[in-house]
Design a protein around this motif. Sequence first.
Motif, PDB file in Angstrom:
ATOM      1  N   MET A   1       3.633  -6.862   6.867  1.00  0.00           N
ATOM      2  CA  MET A   1       4.669  -6.583   5.866  1.00  0.00           C
ATOM      3  C   MET A   1       5.540  -7.821   5.711  1.00  0.00           C
ATOM      4  O   MET A   1       6.099  -8.321   6.675  1.00  0.00           O
ATOM      5  N   SER A   2       5.662  -8.331   4.489  1.00  0.00           N
ATOM      6  CA  SER A   2       6.441  -9.546   4.271  1.00  0.00           C
ATOM      7  C   SER A   2       7.418  -9.359   3.133  1.00  0.00           C
ATOM      8  O   SER A   2       7.014  -9.091   2.003  1.00  0.00           O
ATOM      9  N   ALA A 163      14.039  -5.609  -5.177  1.00  0.00           N
ATOM     10  CA  ALA A 163      13.545  -5.993  -3.858  1.00  0.00           C
ATOM     11  C   ALA A 163      12.062  -5.669  -3.782  1.00  0.00           C
ATOM     12  O   ALA A 163      11.602  -4.679  -4.367  1.00  0.00           O
ATOM     13  N   VAL A 164      11.316  -6.497  -3.071  1.00  0.00           N
ATOM     14  CA  VAL A 164       9.866  -6.342  -2.968  1.00  0.00           C
ATOM     15  C   VAL A 164       9.431  -6.534  -1.519  1.00  0.00           C
ATOM     16  O   VAL A 164       9.905  -7.448  -0.833  1.00  0.00           O
ATOM     17  N   VAL A 165       8.521  -5.686  -1.063  1.00  0.00           N
ATOM     18  CA  VAL A 165       7.904  -5.832   0.253  1.00  0.00           C
ATOM     19  C   VAL A 165       6.408  -5.590   0.100  1.00  0.00           C
ATOM     20  O   VAL A 165       5.993  -4.696  -0.648  1.00  0.00           O
ATOM     21  N   GLU A 166       5.598  -6.366   0.790  1.00  0.00           N
ATOM     22  CA  GLU A 166       4.157  -6.163   0.811  1.00  0.00           C
ATOM     23  C   GLU A 166       3.738  -5.548   2.133  1.00  0.00           C
ATOM     24  O   GLU A 166       4.301  -5.859   3.186  1.00  0.00           O
ATOM     25  N   MET A 167       2.727  -4.664   2.053  1.00  0.00           N
ATOM     26  CA  MET A 167       2.184  -4.004   3.233  1.00  0.00           C
ATOM     27  C   MET A 167       0.682  -4.242   3.289  1.00  0.00           C
ATOM     28  O   MET A 167       0.047  -4.500   2.262  1.00  0.00           O
ATOM     29  N   THR A 168       0.118  -4.106   4.468  1.00  0.00           N
ATOM     30  CA  THR A 168      -1.330  -4.162   4.640  1.00  0.00           C
ATOM     31  C   THR A 168      -1.867  -2.741   4.699  1.00  0.00           C
ATOM     32  O   THR A 168      -1.384  -1.920   5.472  1.00  0.00           O
ATOM     33  N   ALA A 207       4.526  14.661   1.468  1.00  0.00           N
ATOM     34  CA  ALA A 207       5.348  14.894   2.659  1.00  0.00           C
ATOM     35  C   ALA A 207       5.608  13.598   3.419  1.00  0.00           C
ATOM     36  O   ALA A 207       6.710  13.367   3.930  1.00  0.00           O
ATOM     37  N   GLU A 208       4.596  12.724   3.496  1.00  0.00           N
ATOM     38  CA  GLU A 208       4.763  11.445   4.178  1.00  0.00           C
ATOM     39  C   GLU A 208       5.705  10.528   3.398  1.00  0.00           C
ATOM     40  O   GLU A 208       6.537   9.835   3.986  1.00  0.00           O
ATOM     41  N   LEU A 209       5.547  10.526   2.071  1.00  0.00           N
ATOM     42  CA  LEU A 209       6.440   9.728   1.241  1.00  0.00           C
ATOM     43  C   LEU A 209       7.873  10.214   1.372  1.00  0.00           C
ATOM     44  O   LEU A 209       8.811   9.418   1.505  1.00  0.00           O
ATOM     45  N   ASP A 210       8.050  11.513   1.359  1.00  0.00           N
ATOM     46  CA  ASP A 210       9.390  12.092   1.456  1.00  0.00           C
ATOM     47  C   ASP A 210      10.052  11.724   2.779  1.00  0.00           C
ATOM     48  O   ASP A 210      11.235  11.373   2.818  1.00  0.00           O
ATOM     49  N   ALA A 211       9.281  11.787   3.866  1.00  0.00           N
ATOM     50  CA  ALA A 211       9.852  11.458   5.174  1.00  0.00           C
ATOM     51  C   ALA A 211      10.260   9.993   5.240  1.00  0.00           C
ATOM     52  O   ALA A 211      11.344   9.658   5.737  1.00  0.00           O
ATOM     53  N   ALA A 212       9.398   9.099   4.727  1.00  0.00           N
ATOM     54  CA  ALA A 212       9.719   7.673   4.759  1.00  0.00           C
ATOM     55  C   ALA A 212      10.921   7.364   3.885  1.00  0.00           C
ATOM     56  O   ALA A 212      11.813   6.593   4.268  1.00  0.00           O
ATOM     57  N   PHE A 213      10.963   7.968   2.711  1.00  0.00           N
ATOM     58  CA  PHE A 213      12.039   7.677   1.767  1.00  0.00           C
ATOM     59  C   PHE A 213      13.369   8.231   2.245  1.00  0.00           C
ATOM     60  O   PHE A 213      14.386   7.526   2.242  1.00  0.00           O
ATOM     61  N   ARG A 214      13.385   9.480   2.663  1.00  0.00           N
ATOM     62  CA  ARG A 214      14.647  10.073   3.126  1.00  0.00           C
ATOM     63  C   ARG A 214      15.185   9.356   4.357  1.00  0.00           C
ATOM     64  O   ARG A 214      16.398   9.187   4.517  1.00  0.00           O
ATOM     65  N   GLY A 245      -4.590   2.203  -1.965  1.00  0.00           N
ATOM     66  CA  GLY A 245      -5.183   2.838  -0.803  1.00  0.00           C
ATOM     67  C   GLY A 245      -4.158   3.182   0.263  1.00  0.00           C
ATOM     68  O   GLY A 245      -2.974   2.857   0.132  1.00  0.00           O
ATOM     69  N   PRO A 246      -4.606   3.827   1.328  1.00  0.00           N
ATOM     70  CA  PRO A 246      -3.673   4.323   2.349  1.00  0.00           C
ATOM     71  C   PRO A 246      -3.089   3.219   3.213  1.00  0.00           C
ATOM     72  O   PRO A 246      -3.697   2.161   3.402  1.00  0.00           O
ATOM     73  N   VAL A 247      -1.904   3.487   3.738  1.00  0.00           N
ATOM     74  CA  VAL A 247      -1.240   2.589   4.683  1.00  0.00           C
ATOM     75  C   VAL A 247      -0.805   3.398   5.895  1.00  0.00           C
ATOM     76  O   VAL A 247      -0.654   4.616   5.830  1.00  0.00           O
ATOM     77  N   ASP A 248      -0.592   2.709   6.989  1.00  0.00           N
ATOM     78  CA  ASP A 248      -0.074   3.367   8.188  1.00  0.00           C
ATOM     79  C   ASP A 248       1.325   3.907   7.917  1.00  0.00           C
ATOM     80  O   ASP A 248       2.136   3.241   7.265  1.00  0.00           O
ATOM     81  N   GLN A 249       1.612   5.099   8.419  1.00  0.00           N
ATOM     82  CA  GLN A 249       2.905   5.719   8.145  1.00  0.00           C
ATOM     83  C   GLN A 249       4.065   4.892   8.684  1.00  0.00           C
ATOM     84  O   GLN A 249       5.118   4.769   8.035  1.00  0.00           O
ATOM     85  N   ALA A 250       3.880   4.281   9.841  1.00  0.00           N
ATOM     86  CA  ALA A 250       4.946   3.436  10.389  1.00  0.00           C
ATOM     87  C   ALA A 250       5.179   2.221   9.506  1.00  0.00           C
ATOM     88  O   ALA A 250       6.321   1.786   9.303  1.00  0.00           O
ATOM     89  N   GLU A 251       4.095   1.661   8.948  1.00  0.00           N
ATOM     90  CA  GLU A 251       4.218   0.535   8.035  1.00  0.00           C
ATOM     91  C   GLU A 251       4.971   0.945   6.773  1.00  0.00           C
ATOM     92  O   GLU A 251       5.813   0.207   6.256  1.00  0.00           O
ATOM     93  N   LEU A 252       4.661   2.125   6.260  1.00  0.00           N
ATOM     94  CA  LEU A 252       5.350   2.627   5.073  1.00  0.00           C
ATOM     95  C   LEU A 252       6.837   2.798   5.339  1.00  0.00           C
ATOM     96  O   LEU A 252       7.674   2.417   4.516  1.00  0.00           O
TER      97      LEU A 252
END
Length: 405
Positions: A1-2, A163-168, A207-214, A245-252
């Motif tokens: 993530m950069s 703001a922008v962030v890249e993930m693997t 549900a994963e998006l909601d948890a990361a965002f909140r 495609g999918p990303v690791d939840q911790a990365e998200l």
Amino acid sequence: MSPLNAAVAAQTIPLPAGFRAHSGAAGLREHGDDVFVVVNNGPSAASSAVFTRSLFAGPSVQLSRENAAGGHARGVVVVAKNANVATGEEGMADAREVLERAARAVGVAPEELLIASTGVIGRRYPMPMLRTHLDGLAGAEFDADALALATAMMTTDTHPKTAVVEMTTTTGGTARVVGIAKGVGMIEPDMATMIAVIFTDAAVEPAELDAAFRGAVDQTFNCLSIDTDTSTSDTAIALASGVAGPVDQAELRRAFAAVCLDLTRQLARDGEGATKLLTVEVTGARDREQAKRVAKAILNSPLVKTAVHGADPNWGRVAMAIGKCHEDTDIDPERVRIVFGDLETYPAFPGPAELERLTEIMRAEEVTISVDLGVIESGAGTGECTVYGCDLTREYISINADYTT
């Protein structure tokens, strides 16, 4: 993530794959764009949204709450310069019509769109302007980038915030998180007191998006305060298209936290009339709630904010602000430690040389005040919280004294 300093380094900031957007001028402001519509044409649609808890929440908030409930919103329409709040049944009908016309233009159901509005309270949308603009979108180019969207929704902001962030991704590819935000006054959240939209092309379940965002909102936008006032229209939205495609939840979670923190600091630094970013860090509290309560008492104190603005080394105002939290009886002044930058002011009791150095610290464009409450020493807890705001200036009064005129 950069993290990428997109707002400064780039003239254009593409949205993540799967999103297309139009930004245009409906005539709500004298010059420039004032309405944008974004739609997700990706293979999946996950969304999350949080809203103000104001009793005067506007029709945009009420309608978006309904449409966001399922976690599958496909887009958003934002109207600037008019909050459409306290406008009765007519205002609600206007907001529904805006949603319907925008949805028709992008080929989705009205229930799949969210709506956000910002501007003066107590005035209905200028519907003839909006009808003409929205009905013309069917043949319009949907090629707006994030910078254009951030610019279109500004009110008293002095510059757009992105703001922008890249993930693997889990398959070794790249996913992006792109955020935009506005709001430099009426900032004291029960939620995120502004408008923010975060886009990602990661494939993620609602549900994963909601948890990361909140989680990100709680640590960032909900720790932002400009003037202690809570707006009626505030909305923060996250949309995911699934293209990358999918990303690791911790990365998200890390990516969302980084984007939201970047935007929060930009909003605080651009507070109405602000000349300095003020950060307050509280540690050694009973729990996070106590730490946040004390940090906000310091951050929101007009006396602290004006001292920061004038570089007045009156560190005692911080002690005063902590003392206002009189219901927190487990805070013992003898255990409290107050630090400006790297200079301890209590219980060190600075002399003339230290006060001169404190003045220099407070002249900086960013001032950090750290407080250790010492409650942890009694074995009661280890809570901590960092909040973000700005100084209080004469320009703040000028901006808000003449806002509608």
